[in-house]
Design a protein around this motif. Sequence first.
Motif, PDB file in Angstrom:
ATOM      1  N   LYS A  83      50.071 -81.692-109.555  1.00 44.55           N
ATOM      2  CA  LYS A  83      49.157 -82.223-108.642  1.00 44.55           C
ATOM      3  C   LYS A  83      47.785 -82.639-109.280  1.00 44.55           C
ATOM      4  O   LYS A  83      47.383 -83.472-109.102  1.00 44.55           O
ATOM      5  CB  LYS A  83      48.744 -81.250-107.637  1.00 44.55           C
ATOM      6  CG  LYS A  83      50.180 -80.834-106.628  1.00 44.55           C
ATOM      7  CD  LYS A  83      49.877 -82.096-105.745  1.00 44.55           C
ATOM      8  CE  LYS A  83      51.144 -81.447-104.670  1.00 44.55           C
ATOM      9  NZ  LYS A  83      51.271 -82.622-103.549  1.00 44.55           N
ATOM     10  N   ASP A 162      42.635 -86.370-100.233  1.00 40.20           N
ATOM     11  CA  ASP A 162      43.630 -86.227 -99.222  1.00 40.20           C
ATOM     12  C   ASP A 162      44.184 -84.923 -99.532  1.00 40.20           C
ATOM     13  O   ASP A 162      45.308 -84.726 -99.980  1.00 40.20           O
ATOM     14  CB  ASP A 162      44.738 -87.414 -99.415  1.00 40.20           C
ATOM     15  CG  ASP A 162      45.685 -87.394 -98.007  1.00 40.20           C
ATOM     16  OD1 ASP A 162      45.549 -86.422 -97.430  1.00 40.20           O
ATOM     17  OD2 ASP A 162      46.275 -88.197 -97.483  1.00 40.20           O
ATOM     18  N   PRO A 163      44.009 -84.143 -98.543  1.00 43.64           N
ATOM     19  CA  PRO A 163      44.551 -82.653 -98.957  1.00 43.64           C
ATOM     20  C   PRO A 163      46.020 -82.485 -98.733  1.00 43.64           C
ATOM     21  O   PRO A 163      46.615 -81.832 -99.407  1.00 43.64           O
ATOM     22  CB  PRO A 163      43.918 -81.635 -97.695  1.00 43.64           C
ATOM     23  CG  PRO A 163      42.361 -82.390 -97.429  1.00 43.64           C
ATOM     24  CD  PRO A 163      42.714 -83.898 -97.588  1.00 43.64           C
ATOM     25  N   GLU A 164      46.451 -83.394 -97.764  1.00 42.70           N
ATOM     26  CA  GLU A 164      48.122 -83.091 -97.725  1.00 42.70           C
ATOM     27  C   GLU A 164      48.772 -83.978 -98.770  1.00 42.70           C
ATOM     28  O   GLU A 164      49.891 -83.376 -99.246  1.00 42.70           O
ATOM     29  CB  GLU A 164      48.317 -83.790 -96.389  1.00 42.70           C
ATOM     30  CG  GLU A 164      47.884 -83.204 -95.214  1.00 42.70           C
ATOM     31  CD  GLU A 164      48.453 -83.973 -93.885  1.00 42.70           C
ATOM     32  OE1 GLU A 164      49.517 -84.859 -94.004  1.00 42.70           O
ATOM     33  OE2 GLU A 164      48.253 -83.482 -92.630  1.00 42.70           O
ATOM     34  N   VAL A 165      48.049 -84.896 -99.598  1.00 40.67           N
ATOM     35  CA  VAL A 165      48.803 -85.528-100.760  1.00 40.67           C
ATOM     36  C   VAL A 165      48.531 -84.732-101.808  1.00 40.67           C
ATOM     37  O   VAL A 165      49.170 -84.471-102.981  1.00 40.67           O
ATOM     38  CB  VAL A 165      48.513 -86.812-100.673  1.00 40.67           C
ATOM     39  CG1 VAL A 165      48.989 -87.656-101.893  1.00 40.67           C
ATOM     40  CG2 VAL A 165      49.033 -87.622 -99.300  1.00 40.67           C
ATOM     41  N   ASP A 166      47.272 -84.512-102.096  1.00 48.17           N
ATOM     42  CA  ASP A 166      46.730 -83.964-103.405  1.00 48.17           C
ATOM     43  C   ASP A 166      46.595 -82.449-103.773  1.00 48.17           C
ATOM     44  O   ASP A 166      46.277 -81.977-104.819  1.00 48.17           O
ATOM     45  CB  ASP A 166      45.094 -84.458-103.604  1.00 48.17           C
ATOM     46  CG  ASP A 166      45.039 -86.086-103.366  1.00 48.17           C
ATOM     47  OD1 ASP A 166      46.060 -86.828-104.135  1.00 48.17           O
ATOM     48  OD2 ASP A 166      43.933 -86.638-102.850  1.00 48.17           O
ATOM     49  N   GLY A 167      46.888 -81.870-102.423  1.00 46.97           N
ATOM     50  CA  GLY A 167      46.853 -80.175-102.785  1.00 46.97           C
ATOM     51  C   GLY A 167      45.606 -79.625-102.732  1.00 46.97           C
ATOM     52  O   GLY A 167      45.627 -78.628-103.061  1.00 46.97           O
ATOM     53  N   ASN A 169      41.973 -78.567-100.508  1.00 47.52           N
ATOM     54  CA  ASN A 169      41.483 -77.592 -99.282  1.00 47.52           C
ATOM     55  C   ASN A 169      40.802 -78.791 -98.392  1.00 47.52           C
ATOM     56  O   ASN A 169      40.599 -78.444 -97.142  1.00 47.52           O
ATOM     57  CB  ASN A 169      41.001 -76.311 -99.429  1.00 47.52           C
ATOM     58  CG  ASN A 169      41.937 -75.669 -99.789  1.00 47.52           C
ATOM     59  OD1 ASN A 169      42.950 -75.652 -99.503  1.00 47.52           O
ATOM     60  ND2 ASN A 169      41.176 -74.197-100.780  1.00 47.52           N
ATOM     61  N   SER A 170      40.212 -79.656 -98.807  1.00 45.08           N
ATOM     62  CA  SER A 170      39.257 -80.855 -98.244  1.00 45.08           C
ATOM     63  C   SER A 170      39.300 -82.095 -98.740  1.00 45.08           C
ATOM     64  O   SER A 170      40.013 -82.198-100.175  1.00 45.08           O
ATOM     65  CB  SER A 170      37.982 -80.089 -97.866  1.00 45.08           C
ATOM     66  OG  SER A 170      37.126 -80.046 -99.195  1.00 45.08           O
TER      67      SER A 170
END
Length: 525
Positions: A83, A162-167, A169-170
């Motif tokens: 990541k 992008d938390p969902e893509v990048d891992g 928290n914000s």
Amino acid sequence: MYDCDLSFLGLDGKKALANAKASVLTEKALSRGEGHLSDTGAIVVNTGKYTGRSPKDRFIVDDEVSHDKVAWGSINMPFDEDKFEALYKKMTAYVGTLDEVYVFNGYAGADKDYQLPIRVVNQYASQNLFVRNLFIDPEDDEEAKKIDPQFTVIAVPGFHCDPEVDGTNSEAAIIISFKKRVVLIAGSRYCGEIKKSIFSVMNYLLPQKDVLTMHCSANMDDDGRTALFFGLSGTGKTTLSANPERGLIGDDEHGWSDNGIFNFEGGCFAKCIDLEEESEPEIYRAIRFGTVVENVVLDENGKPDYSDDKYTQNTRAGYQLSYIPNAVIPSIGGHPNTIIFLTADAFGVLPPVAKLNKYQAMFHFVSGYTSKLAGTERGVTEPQTTFSTCFGEPFMPLPASRYAELLGEKIDQYHCNVYLVNTGWSGGPYGVGSRFKLKYTRAIVSAATAGKLEDVPTVHDDLFNIEIPTSCPGVPSELLMPKNTWEDKEAYDKTAKDLAAHFVDNFKKYDTMPQEIIDAGPNIK
């Protein structure tokens, strides 16, 4: 100032402005709308959503280099290596889209034997000016060009994760890779993230060379007698170490090697809230051309209102150490004669001063105690205990036992005196007693740093397991024994036992700590 090739980021043909002077960076920042000039010539910026560090967005990459060394947990949160690599590519690509980029090549660490060559890549000219102030400048462009950075910081507040893509928290992230020797800072304009990231790096690298890294201030007298001041926010660390009769080595980050004490930085990052020239003239006068000020309110004439916390209580000013009249440059000192652990005990049960032996010093160093006052945070209605490992828990990647071990070795080797100094309450807790007078605390610090408490008789406090001096020049003796200042002795006993129990409970989390250090803490049995 020179053009720097950004091919090290994979950006062939992309240039950056490197090691620019304060005048150039100030002009750039103003023309790009990054801030406004104050009436003293300092540039004042607003950092937006992030007006302080974001600890929940800070990570360390978990790889074969860091895995067995870092004390993983809620402070040092692991980040996936794949990541990180993906995010690195996205952020460097983002740098390639910017119309202008700023680079600083310089150093962390005033002692050249332990100096870390660094490179910082900034999206904002004002942040690059801050970096130039806070770290150590090369002598000229020729030296800057020859620097082979051992760590690179890439700070691009305009890049949002992008938390969902990048891992993450914000949208913000501060990620350290000790394998790649890179720090990524996304989404936050708060300059302190850059400063503290390099501090964390030093706290990881230097203990592996038997250098004790410390979140403390340091000063020295004309005879070279050096003192260290540890303390969390509100304990008086900056106030007590900024002594016009002593030279300031540094206000925040230091190493202790076989050569002595050395500052990691070339500048200061001082709090500005309620700043007044009368009480803190050195800081007040340092806020001038070249200084970067964060989140301070200006009136229509550019005059700062340091009492206005419209944006945050954590208003800050970053300036060069040379802006302080009594600064020691290069910021290096001898082995300390005196170590002072400052605490603002709002429960009013710790003595104004106590002498500590080696193991007691290691216990209180690891504990890093102070107390929050009622009203300082939402929901805090009475004083609360606060413990921060080694007085700098968010920046200590290694197990606490390693830093404690190094402190014990240094105390043994250089025979320094260690004191616990309470700048908090006397005669009762917050709301009943009163804050210990600053003039008495100054007298205690003066006596300690001058060696005048070394041979003073002491009384052993059985509960807290410390030695309380029976006298101190300039301080009424009756104030030195905290129980004597309380009208309700039973209330003192109960409050003291409660605080001692907090110390013991907090220390249970250090499961690798030697028994000698555990036994040096309070005795609640």
